[in-house]
Design an enzyme around this catalytic site. Structure first.
Site, PDB file in Angstrom:
ATOM      1  N   ASP A 161      13.399  50.379  70.046  1.00  0.00           N
ATOM      2  CA  ASP A 161      14.618  49.896  69.375  1.00  0.00           C
ATOM      3  C   ASP A 161      14.717  50.449  67.954  1.00  0.00           C
ATOM      4  OD1 ASP A 161      15.670  48.455  71.425  1.00  0.00           O
ATOM      5  OD2 ASP A 161      15.233  46.466  70.616  1.00  0.00           O
ATOM      6  N   HIS A 206      19.230  42.044  61.597  1.00  0.00           N
ATOM      7  CA  HIS A 206      18.040  41.597  62.347  1.00  0.00           C
ATOM      8  C   HIS A 206      16.719  41.798  61.597  1.00  0.00           C
ATOM      9  CE1 HIS A 206      20.464  40.919  65.862  1.00  0.00           C
ATOM     10  NE2 HIS A 206      20.795  42.196  65.978  1.00  0.00           N
ATOM     11  N   GLY A 265      15.787  45.180  66.289  1.00  0.00           N
ATOM     12  CA  GLY A 265      17.157  45.501  66.745  1.00  0.00           C
ATOM     13  C   GLY A 265      17.882  46.545  65.920  1.00  0.00           C
ATOM     14  N   ASP A 323      29.286  39.913  64.531  1.00  0.00           N
ATOM     15  CA  ASP A 323      28.599  40.856  65.436  1.00  0.00           C
ATOM     16  C   ASP A 323      28.336  40.094  66.754  1.00  0.00           C
ATOM     17  OD1 ASP A 323      26.441  43.435  64.766  1.00  0.00           O
ATOM     18  OD2 ASP A 323      25.977  42.180  66.510  1.00  0.00           O
ATOM     19  N   HIS A 371      25.771  40.045  68.421  1.00  0.00           N
ATOM     20  CA  HIS A 371      24.382  39.556  68.419  1.00  0.00           C
ATOM     21  C   HIS A 371      24.188  38.476  67.348  1.00  0.00           C
ATOM     22  CE1 HIS A 371      24.144  43.679  70.137  1.00  0.00           C
ATOM     23  NE2 HIS A 371      23.295  43.086  70.968  1.00  0.00           N
ATOM     24  N   TYR A 393      28.945  50.279  69.179  1.00  0.00           N
ATOM     25  CA  TYR A 393      28.329  51.388  69.917  1.00  0.00           C
ATOM     26  C   TYR A 393      29.311  52.232  70.708  1.00  0.00           C
ATOM     27  CZ  TYR A 393      24.685  48.587  68.119  1.00  0.00           C
ATOM     28  OH  TYR A 393      23.921  47.881  67.223  1.00  0.00           O
TER      29      TYR A 393
HETATM   30  F1  V1D Z   1      19.772  50.691  75.277  1.00  0.00           F
HETATM   31  C1  V1D Z   1      18.855  51.169  74.463  1.00  0.00           C
HETATM   32  C2  V1D Z   1      18.472  52.498  74.547  1.00  0.00           C
HETATM   33  C3  V1D Z   1      17.504  52.987  73.701  1.00  0.00           C
HETATM   34  C4  V1D Z   1      16.931  52.148  72.785  1.00  0.00           C
HETATM   35  C5  V1D Z   1      17.334  50.816  72.702  1.00  0.00           C
HETATM   36  C6  V1D Z   1      18.294  50.323  73.536  1.00  0.00           C
HETATM   37  C7  V1D Z   1      18.724  48.907  73.437  1.00  0.00           C
HETATM   38  C8  V1D Z   1      19.851  48.301  73.932  1.00  0.00           C
HETATM   39  N1  V1D Z   1      19.801  46.978  73.596  1.00  0.00           N
HETATM   40  N2  V1D Z   1      18.028  47.973  72.787  1.00  0.00           N
HETATM   41  C9  V1D Z   1      18.683  46.815  72.867  1.00  0.00           C
HETATM   42  C10 V1D Z   1      18.245  45.560  72.244  1.00  0.00           C
HETATM   43  N3  V1D Z   1      16.835  45.413  72.456  1.00  0.00           N
HETATM   44  C11 V1D Z   1      16.311  44.735  73.483  1.00  0.00           C
HETATM   45  C12 V1D Z   1      14.838  44.852  73.574  1.00  0.00           C
HETATM   46  C13 V1D Z   1      14.178  44.635  74.852  1.00  0.00           C
HETATM   47  N4  V1D Z   1      13.055  44.102  74.102  1.00  0.00           N
HETATM   48  C14 V1D Z   1      12.168  43.201  74.573  1.00  0.00           C
HETATM   49  C15 V1D Z   1      13.998  43.853  72.992  1.00  0.00           C
HETATM   50  O1  V1D Z   1      17.010  44.107  74.273  1.00  0.00           O
HETATM   51  C16 V1D Z   1      18.509  45.542  70.753  1.00  0.00           C
HETATM   52  C17 V1D Z   1      19.963  45.346  70.400  1.00  0.00           C
HETATM   53  C18 V1D Z   1      20.161  45.472  68.897  1.00  0.00           C
HETATM   54  C19 V1D Z   1      21.555  45.105  68.453  1.00  0.00           C
HETATM   55  C20 V1D Z   1      21.724  45.410  66.999  1.00  0.00           C
HETATM   56  C21 V1D Z   1      23.002  44.911  66.344  1.00  0.00           C
HETATM   57  O2  V1D Z   1      24.125  45.341  67.083  1.00  0.00           O
HETATM   58  O3  V1D Z   1      23.062  43.517  66.318  1.00  0.00           O
HETATM   59  C22 V1D Z   1      23.099  45.468  64.936  1.00  0.00           C
HETATM   60  N5  V1D Z   1      23.610  44.828  63.964  1.00  0.00           N
HETATM   61  O4  V1D Z   1      23.536  45.580  62.844  1.00  0.00           O
HETATM   62  C23 V1D Z   1      23.000  46.724  63.140  1.00  0.00           C
HETATM   63  C24 V1D Z   1      22.701  46.692  64.468  1.00  0.00           C
HETATM   64 CA    CA Z   2      26.900  37.331  65.232  1.00  0.00          CA
END
Ligand code: V1D
Ligand code: CA
Length: 395
Positions: free
Chosen positions: A95, A137, A145, A172, A174, A300
């Site tokens: 992440d 985060h 995140g 957001d 999240h 995204y």
């Molecule tokens: F889809 C992916 C491909 C490559 C790397 C990461 C991801 C991905 C998608 N969703 N990672 C996530 C989320 N992480 C997990 C992990 C699984 N582990 C156990 C945790 O589900 C992270 C989502 C982050 C969102 C960030 C945000 O949008 O809230 C943000 N706000 O400000 C900046 C970013």
């Molecule tokens: Ca929020």
């Protein structure tokens, strides 16, 4: 109409050129696209534009632990293999990858939010905007995140030097867990986050029962939501809750995190908000006429992020932009070039040289065929046009 110097907008062109890696959804180039669109609509003429300072390690350590800041400063993609223990400890990996110029990227987006808070404190503006910020985060000693440094916490700490109470609002998709956690035990910051909750959606916190503790009890509000919420339900909830919060808490300043992953069609999000619905929240907060710090966050689907934040810049400037944001042609060109660059960067990391050459060969053949079809088509348009002109002249 406001005078130009009442709105401060922070942007540094270098922030958009970092690359999180193949298949990573976070594309900082969306910030460059947003800025292009802001310029295309001539919004820069109605506000003061600043290049933020690069926050010093000592400024970042106002919230983060000194060892974590030092590690972020030191680590590079070339030295990764020497630090597997620290990478796990600071949650750097899939992440939150280590990429080229990571620390400078953090310094720029955090510097923007700190500068924005300082200008508000000194009453040099009424509204300050940093679309590169909003990385809600990040924790004291670890990344989370896609967030490394929590610029929002740093900005709020700055605002607390001049204001007794700060209201933080987060739209957001999240949960704004890093900001909530930082101020969970104090009544000087009230945090309100609207987010998807359940089905193991990241980060998994943000239950309605999380309300703060000790002095901070009742000063954290969570609005957990299900997939697919639309403009009508979201804005009704938002307005009802925020109106009551502002009335009872009476903040001296508001920080609004405008993550655009709550828009319909986002690659990671699952809400069904239109840009109008999202911007309605910004409009509503602006109407309180309190000093306001606005940041970005997640988001995204790049074209939608750029449209949304440009439209919201317009809202903050009292400038109505065309509905649907029919963007200038050059914006689409920038989007397509950016997608192509991303595509090749992603590809370069995954395939061999011969696979890459095959792909380029196929793409070039397709491009030649498209040009050929266009010429055929244009040829028929031109001959029809000539015929029509001839007919016209004959009449
Ligand atoms: F889809 C992916 C491909 C490559 C790397 C990461 C991801 C991905 C998608 N969703 N990672 C996530 C989320 N992480 C997990 C992990 C699984 N582990 C156990 C945790 O589900 C992270 C989502 C982050 C969102 C960030 C945000 O949008 O809230 C943000 N706000 O400000 C900046 C970013
Ligand atoms: Ca929020």
């Amino acid at each position: 109409m406001r005078s130009k110097d009442r709105i401060s907008y922070f942007y540094d062109g270098d922030v958009g050129s970092v690359y999180f890696g193949p298949n990573h959804p976070m594309k900082p180039h969306r910030l460059c696209m947003t800025h292009h669109l802001v310029l295309s609509y001539e919004l820069h003429k109605k506000m003061e534009i600043y290049r933020p300072h690069k926050a010093y390690p000592v400024e970042l350590a106002q919230f983060h632990s000194a060892d974590y800041v030092e590690f972020l400063h030191r680590i590079t993609p070339d030295t990764l293999h020497l630090f597997s223990h620290e990478l796990a400890r600071y949650n750097l990996g899939e992440d939150c990858p280590v990429f080229e110029n990571l620390f400078e990227f953090c310094q720029i987006y955090a510097g923007g939010t700190i500068d924005a808070a300082r200008r508000l404190n000194n009453q040099l503006c009424d509204i300050a905007i940093n679309w590169a910020g909003g990385l809600h985060h990040a924790k004291k000693c670890e990344a989370s995140g896609f967030c490394y440094i929590n610029d929002l916490v740093l900005g709020i700490l700055e605002l607390l030097k001049y204001h007794a109470r700060v209201l933080y609002i987060d739209i957001d998709v999240h949960h704004g867990d890093g900001v909530e956690e930082a101020f969970y035990f104090t009544d000087r910051v009230m945090t309100v986050s609207f987010h998807k909750y359940g089905d193991k959606f990241f980060p998994g916190t943000g239950d309605v029962k999380e309300i703060g503790e000790r002095e901070g009890k009742f000063y954290a509000i969570n609005v957990p939501l299900k997939d697919g919420i639309d403009d009508t339900s979201f804005t009704r909830l938002f307005k009802t809750i925020i109106a009551k919060v502002v009335e009872t808490y009476s903040p001296g300043v508001i920080v609004l995190q405008c993550g655009a992953d709550s828009l319909a069609g986002d690659r990671l999000g699952c809400f069904n908000l239109s840009i109008d619905g999202h911007a309605e929240c910004v409009k509503f907060v602006k109407k309180f006429n309190l000093p306001l710090l606005v940041t970005g966050g997640g988001g995204y689907t790049k074209e939608n992020v750029a449209r949304c934040w440009t439209f919201e810049t317009g809202v903050l400037l009292d400038t109505e932009l065309p509905n649907g944001m029919a963007a200038p042609f050059c914006f689409y060109l920038v989007c397509k070039i950016s997608d192509t660059v991303d595509f090749f960067l992603d590809l370069a990391k995954k395939v061999s040289r011969s696979q890459m050459l095959t792909t380029i060969y196929i793409l070039a053949s397709v491009a030649i065929y498209v040009v050929y079809l266009c010429e055929l088509h244009l040829g028929s348009i031109n001959s029809n046009f000539d015929k029509w002109r001839g007919d016209d002249r004959n009449n």
